[in-house]
Design a protein around this motif. Structure first.
Motif, PDB file in Angstrom:
ATOM      1  N   LEU A 220       0.807  -1.220   0.000  1.00 12.09           N
ATOM      2  CA  LEU A 220       0.000   0.000   0.000  1.00 12.09           C
ATOM      3  C   LEU A 220       0.836   1.264   0.000  1.00 12.09           C
ATOM      4  O   LEU A 220       0.300   2.364  -0.136  1.00 12.09           O
ATOM      5  CB  LEU A 220      -0.925   0.009   1.225  1.00 12.09           C
ATOM      6  CG  LEU A 220      -2.134  -0.928   1.127  1.00 12.09           C
ATOM      7  CD1 LEU A 220      -2.790  -1.092   2.481  1.00 12.09           C
ATOM      8  CD2 LEU A 220      -3.130  -0.434   0.109  1.00 12.09           C
ATOM      9  N   LEU A 221       2.147   1.121   0.181  1.00 10.40           N
ATOM     10  CA  LEU A 221       3.008   2.296   0.202  1.00 10.40           C
ATOM     11  C   LEU A 221       3.540   2.569  -1.195  1.00 10.40           C
ATOM     12  O   LEU A 221       3.943   1.660  -1.915  1.00 10.40           O
ATOM     13  CB  LEU A 221       4.177   2.074   1.175  1.00 10.40           C
ATOM     14  CG  LEU A 221       3.770   1.883   2.639  1.00 10.40           C
ATOM     15  CD1 LEU A 221       5.002   1.673   3.492  1.00 10.40           C
ATOM     16  CD2 LEU A 221       2.973   3.053   3.154  1.00 10.40           C
ATOM     17  N   ASN A 222       3.553   3.818  -1.559  1.00  9.24           N
ATOM     18  CA  ASN A 222       3.971   4.206  -2.910  1.00  9.24           C
ATOM     19  C   ASN A 222       5.490   4.285  -2.984  1.00  9.24           C
ATOM     20  O   ASN A 222       6.078   5.354  -3.022  1.00  9.24           O
ATOM     21  CB  ASN A 222       3.342   5.548  -3.293  1.00  9.24           C
ATOM     22  CG  ASN A 222       3.549   5.880  -4.752  1.00  9.24           C
ATOM     23  OD1 ASN A 222       3.843   4.995  -5.559  1.00  9.24           O
ATOM     24  ND2 ASN A 222       3.397   7.137  -5.101  1.00  9.24           N
ATOM     25  N   ARG A 223       6.135   3.103  -2.989  1.00 10.26           N
ATOM     26  CA  ARG A 223       7.582   3.054  -3.001  1.00 10.26           C
ATOM     27  C   ARG A 223       8.091   2.937  -4.431  1.00 10.26           C
ATOM     28  O   ARG A 223       7.597   2.122  -5.213  1.00 10.26           O
ATOM     29  CB  ARG A 223       8.085   1.839  -2.203  1.00 10.26           C
ATOM     30  CG  ARG A 223       7.768   1.875  -0.735  1.00 10.26           C
ATOM     31  CD  ARG A 223       8.568   2.942  -0.006  1.00 10.26           C
ATOM     32  NE  ARG A 223       9.983   2.804  -0.290  1.00 10.26           N
ATOM     33  CZ  ARG A 223      10.777   3.823  -0.599  1.00 10.26           C
ATOM     34  NH1 ARG A 223      10.288   5.043  -0.691  1.00 10.26           N
ATOM     35  NH2 ARG A 223      12.055   3.635  -0.827  1.00 10.26           N
ATOM     36  N   PRO A 224       9.101   3.729  -4.804  1.00  9.87           N
ATOM     37  CA  PRO A 224       9.685   3.586  -6.137  1.00  9.87           C
ATOM     38  C   PRO A 224      10.463   2.284  -6.240  1.00  9.87           C
ATOM     39  O   PRO A 224      10.940   1.750  -5.244  1.00  9.87           O
ATOM     40  CB  PRO A 224      10.619   4.789  -6.247  1.00  9.87           C
ATOM     41  CG  PRO A 224      10.960   5.127  -4.830  1.00  9.87           C
ATOM     42  CD  PRO A 224       9.745   4.784  -4.007  1.00  9.87           C
ATOM     43  N   SER A 225      10.575   1.730  -7.441  1.00 12.24           N
ATOM     44  CA  SER A 225      11.337   0.498  -7.625  1.00 12.24           C
ATOM     45  C   SER A 225      12.836   0.800  -7.541  1.00 12.24           C
ATOM     46  O   SER A 225      13.294   1.867  -7.940  1.00 12.24           O
ATOM     47  CB  SER A 225      11.011  -0.136  -8.984  1.00 12.24           C
ATOM     48  OG  SER A 225      11.306   0.764 -10.019  1.00 12.24           O
ATOM     49  N   VAL A 226      13.583  -0.151  -7.002  1.00 13.65           N
ATOM     50  CA  VAL A 226      15.026   0.016  -6.824  1.00 13.65           C
ATOM     51  C   VAL A 226      15.744  -0.374  -8.105  1.00 13.65           C
ATOM     52  O   VAL A 226      15.564  -1.477  -8.629  1.00 13.65           O
ATOM     53  CB  VAL A 226      15.527  -0.853  -5.648  1.00 13.65           C
ATOM     54  CG1 VAL A 226      17.032  -0.766  -5.532  1.00 13.65           C
ATOM     55  CG2 VAL A 226      14.866  -0.410  -4.348  1.00 13.65           C
ATOM     56  N   ASP A 227      16.540   0.540  -8.614  1.00  9.44           N
ATOM     57  CA  ASP A 227      17.315   0.285  -9.830  1.00  9.44           C
ATOM     58  C   ASP A 227      18.744  -0.058  -9.429  1.00  9.44           C
ATOM     59  O   ASP A 227      19.571   0.815  -9.197  1.00  9.44           O
ATOM     60  CB  ASP A 227      17.286   1.518 -10.737  1.00  9.44           C
ATOM     61  CG  ASP A 227      18.109   1.315 -12.008  1.00  9.44           C
ATOM     62  OD1 ASP A 227      18.289   0.145 -12.387  1.00  9.44           O
ATOM     63  OD2 ASP A 227      18.562   2.318 -12.595  1.00  9.44           O
ATOM     64  N   LEU A 228      19.012  -1.361  -9.320  1.00  7.71           N
ATOM     65  CA  LEU A 228      20.339  -1.802  -8.902  1.00  7.71           C
ATOM     66  C   LEU A 228      21.246  -1.982 -10.118  1.00  7.71           C
ATOM     67  O   LEU A 228      20.835  -2.531 -11.135  1.00  7.71           O
ATOM     68  CB  LEU A 228      20.245  -3.134  -8.159  1.00  7.71           C
ATOM     69  CG  LEU A 228      19.766  -3.106  -6.716  1.00  7.71           C
ATOM     70  CD1 LEU A 228      19.833  -4.504  -6.136  1.00  7.71           C
ATOM     71  CD2 LEU A 228      20.590  -2.157  -5.878  1.00  7.71           C
ATOM     72  N   LYS A 229      22.461  -1.511  -9.973  1.00  7.42           N
ATOM     73  CA  LYS A 229      23.477  -1.735 -11.010  1.00  7.42           C
ATOM     74  C   LYS A 229      24.340  -2.897 -10.536  1.00  7.42           C
ATOM     75  O   LYS A 229      25.281  -2.724  -9.750  1.00  7.42           O
ATOM     76  CB  LYS A 229      24.279  -0.451 -11.233  1.00  7.42           C
ATOM     77  CG  LYS A 229      23.438   0.670 -11.827  1.00  7.42           C
ATOM     78  CD  LYS A 229      24.250   1.935 -12.015  1.00  7.42           C
ATOM     79  CE  LYS A 229      23.447   2.987 -12.790  1.00  7.42           C
ATOM     80  NZ  LYS A 229      22.191   3.354 -12.109  1.00  7.42           N
ATOM     81  N   ILE A 230      23.965  -4.083 -10.992  1.00 11.37           N
ATOM     82  CA  ILE A 230      24.557  -5.321 -10.500  1.00 11.37           C
ATOM     83  C   ILE A 230      26.069  -5.350 -10.708  1.00 11.37           C
ATOM     84  O   ILE A 230      26.829  -5.766  -9.829  1.00 11.37           O
ATOM     85  CB  ILE A 230      23.903  -6.537 -11.205  1.00 11.37           C
ATOM     86  CG1 ILE A 230      22.373  -6.515 -11.007  1.00 11.37           C
ATOM     87  CG2 ILE A 230      24.499  -7.824 -10.682  1.00 11.37           C
ATOM     88  CD1 ILE A 230      21.937  -6.590  -9.586  1.00 11.37           C
ATOM     89  N   ASP A 231      26.515  -4.895 -11.866  1.00 10.22           N
ATOM     90  CA  ASP A 231      27.950  -4.943 -12.164  1.00 10.22           C
ATOM     91  C   ASP A 231      28.755  -4.081 -11.189  1.00 10.22           C
ATOM     92  O   ASP A 231      29.858  -4.460 -10.777  1.00 10.22           O
ATOM     93  CB  ASP A 231      28.204  -4.470 -13.595  1.00 10.22           C
ATOM     94  CG  ASP A 231      27.648  -5.431 -14.627  1.00 10.22           C
ATOM     95  OD1 ASP A 231      27.396  -6.591 -14.246  1.00 10.22           O
ATOM     96  OD2 ASP A 231      27.451  -5.026 -15.780  1.00 10.22           O
ATOM     97  N   GLU A 232      28.193  -2.917 -10.820  1.00  7.51           N
ATOM     98  CA  GLU A 232      28.906  -2.028  -9.908  1.00  7.51           C
ATOM     99  C   GLU A 232      29.044  -2.650  -8.527  1.00  7.51           C
ATOM    100  O   GLU A 232      30.118  -2.597  -7.914  1.00  7.51           O
ATOM    101  CB  GLU A 232      28.170  -0.686  -9.818  1.00  7.51           C
ATOM    102  CG  GLU A 232      28.197   0.100 -11.118  1.00  7.51           C
ATOM    103  CD  GLU A 232      27.447   1.415 -11.033  1.00  7.51           C
ATOM    104  OE1 GLU A 232      27.544   2.213 -11.973  1.00  7.51           O
ATOM    105  OE2 GLU A 232      26.741   1.651 -10.016  1.00  7.51           O
ATOM    106  N   ILE A 233      27.958  -3.240  -8.027  1.00  6.01           N
ATOM    107  CA  ILE A 233      28.010  -3.870  -6.702  1.00  6.01           C
ATOM    108  C   ILE A 233      28.944  -5.077  -6.734  1.00  6.01           C
ATOM    109  O   ILE A 233      29.776  -5.266  -5.842  1.00  6.01           O
ATOM    110  CB  ILE A 233      26.600  -4.281  -6.247  1.00  6.01           C
ATOM    111  CG1 ILE A 233      25.689  -3.056  -6.132  1.00  6.01           C
ATOM    112  CG2 ILE A 233      26.661  -5.025  -4.907  1.00  6.01           C
ATOM    113  CD1 ILE A 233      24.247  -3.377  -5.840  1.00  6.01           C
TER     114      ILE A 233
END
Length: 615
Positions: free
Chosen positions: A264-277
């Motif tokens: 119910l919370l208007n949370r933005p989707s997380v854009d992870l940069k897998i290569d960087e991590i």
């Protein structure tokens, strides 16, 4: 029937029994057609079973056995027979029919019309038996269906949801119909009507005296899903949501769960940069302090996805650490985690300077995530000396050990309460930020702190407290009707901390975009409605006043205005402040003395708040 399902014969040889049943149906179908073609030998004909007939029947049965294996028709559960199974059996029958026609034309054993009749009859017997069983099973479960249910979504998901309800004793409901924005009202789905649109859920649920709502929609956006959930929760009718995979609609892939407050919370989707991590975690030794806590444990779960060489988990709480270690061991056994990742659990207090230094010297981690801290605001107000000794000096021990032992990257978990702090917990976190930014090092260690707000579902947070209060029948206690807080989920927080770790260069403070603040009163209302109650009628919400050290509003949004955005839209960065190590060390001496000598919480807090001033 239950006894049959539980028998070893059924459990071990179910596929074989179904295969034999289907072969028997084929055999009887061909025998019946053969007799029918000969007028059942009523005209004086004599039945001669020739070798050709025997060979022909053997060929028919072997062919159908091969077809069963190819199309896996003996693997399906009769209770779940649906359109996909009809198609599968149809293709299997067509396959056998084509081969048999070629066989017949070559050997002239049967008439072509007899092949069509026999295969069609076998198909009808096999499918009819399954559909009859499914209908019988559904009818046998209809006895106690006194409560009405409404399904939101009249597509594939809705159809699967209805079947799940009628074949599963966990859902003793009678489906009155569907709601769908794209199906015409009155359209029948497996005999149940489309009653209206999703927007009409409240009025239709009232008209049909619905006790349970099921959301079953496979192709909706995140925003549409949230809107649908809000419409359903506003009715105060218990609501469940279904998830499934359309590629295979077997019941093992159907999950029906309670709606989570996160939905119910208007949370933005997380854009992870897998290569960087992965560039700073993969094949490295990674250490997490406070690994048994909510954030620490989720960090560990996320870290193992990037295949570190070794994960060193540190905590003083042996129970939570042991359970996390057991979780990873299960994942390894079930091949959900790489077996060559070394997992090490260490019971160590960050307050023990020498012990922390020995751990760092022995294991030589490349990356350290520091999540260990006392975090409960009211408790720290009554024991500020404990907060100082653990949060401030414990963190300093970890930072010093990292610097002395060549750790290349140190990421510290901070909090939005460190912004203009009014409570002890926030002030200790601000002090740790100053310690980190003041350290003078010869080694090229990258250090950073990450600030974020409240985490949904973490130990001691408002969500589990509200759940327990609702379970007890209320009241649900809120400090103030106007109090607001920022929220994000535990996985979101852990993922963004890891992403921020890549951006760490030189003592930065990263601030996570928490979205819009949420009124705690509104949160309480939504949680009550999610549980199927009416706020203020079934469950009371009661104001109890702000607790010591609490603010009405957190100031994370004001902080973001002073920051600049990183490559990730949800991560902002403060430039490091110019503060000397000697200055901070002098302040730390004052804090240590007051924490060791004084028992007056008010006096200790005054000194602490004075110590963190930088202007």
């Amino acid at each position: 029937m239950e006894g049959l399902y539980k028998s070893k014969l059924y459990q071990n040889y179910r596929g074989v029994l179904i295969s034999l049943f289907d072969l028997m149906a084929v055999f009887l179908s061909y025998v019946f057609v053969f007799f029918m073609d000969n007028n059942f030998f009523l005209e004086g004909k004599i039945l001669h079973i020739t070798p050709y007939i025997i060979y022909g029947m053997i060929f028919v049965l072997v062919l159908h056995l091969i077809s069963q294996i190819l199309f896996r028709t003996h693997k399906t559960l009769w209770m779940y027979t649906g359109p996909n199974d009809v198609v599968r059996y149809g293709l299997s029958t067509l396959f056998c029919m084509v081969i048999m026609l070629g066989f017949t034309l070559h050997f002239h054993l049967f008439h072509v019309s007899l092949i069509f009749m026999a295969e069609t009859l076998a198909f009808l017997i096999i499918m009819g038996s399954r559909l009859l069983y499914r209908s019988f099973n559904r009818h046998s479960m209809d006895v106690d269906r006194k409560k009405n249910a409404l399904i939101i979504g009249a597509g594939n998901a809705g159809y699967i949801m209805m079947n799940e309800i009628y074949r599963n004793k966990r859902y003793p409901f009678n489906v009155v119909g569907f709601l769908d924005d794209y199906k015409k009202k009155g359209t029948l789905i497996s005999g149940k009507p489309v009653l209206g649109t999703v927007e009409e859920v409240a009025s239709i649920a009232k008209e049909y005296q619905v006790d349970q709502l099921f959301i079953a929609m496979s192709s909706v956006t995140r925003e549409q899903k949230r809107h649908i959930i809000e419409l359903c929760t506003d009715t105060s009718i218990n609501t469940k949501i279904m998830s499934f995979t359309l590629e295979n609609d077997e019941p093992s892939n159907v999950q029906v769960e309670d709606i989570k407050i996160e939905d119910l919370l208007n949370r933005p989707s997380v854009d992870l940069k897998i290569d960087e991590i992965g560039s700073y975690i993969t094949d490295k030794v990674v250490c997490v302090t406070g690994a048994g806590g909510s954030i620490g444990s989720e960090l560990c779960r996320q870290i193992v996805h990037f295949h570190p060489r070794k994960l060193v988990m540190i905590d003083i709480n042996e129970n939570t650490l042991y359970m996390l270690e057991q979780e990873f061991m299960r994942d390894k056994r079930n091949h959900r985690m790489a077996e060559d990742i070394e997992i090490l659990s260490l019971i160590v207090s960050i307050r023990e300077r020498e012990e922390i230094n020995k751990v760092m010297a022995y294991h030589r981690p490349d990356v350290v995530y520091h999540a260990a801290a006392h975090k409960h605001v009211p408790l720290m107000e009554t024991r500020p000396s404990e907060a100082i000794l653990n949060n401030v000096f414990g963190t300093k021990n970890v930072i010093d050990a990292c610097i002395e032992n060549g750790v290349s990257r140190f990421i510290m978990i901070s909090t939005d309460k460190a912004v203009n702090p009014t409570n002890v917990m926030g002030a200790t976190k601000r002090m740790t930020e100053l310690i980190m930014q003041s350290r003078e090092t010869k080694s090229p260690i990258k250090m950073a702190a990450v600030r974020f707000g409240n985490v949904l579902g973490s130990n001691g947070s408002v969500i589990p407290i509200f759940k327990e209060q609702i379970k007890q029948g209320g009241p649900v206690t809120v400090t103030d009707k106007n109090v607001q807080r920022y929220f994000m989920t535990i996985p979101e927080a852990a993922q963004l901390v890891m992403q921020a770790g890549y951006y760490a260069k030189h003592r930065e403070i990263f601030v996570l975009d928490m979205g819009k603040p949420v009124k705690i009163w509104n949160l309480a209302e939504k949680m009550i409605r999610l549980s199927g109650y009416v706020p203020g009628e079934d469950i009371e919400i009661k104001e109890i006043g702000l607790r010591p050290g609490e603010k009405m509003f957190e100031e994370l949004s004001l902080e973001i205005e002073k920051c600049h955005r990183t490559d990730n839209d949800l991560i902002f960065v403060h430039e490091p402040v110019n503060i000397s190590q000697s200055d901070i060390d002098a302040r730390l001496k004052t804090l240590r003395r007051i924490a060791d000598d004084s028992m007056d919480p008010k006096h200790i807090k005054e000194i602490l708040l004075e110590t963190i001033k930088c202007d």
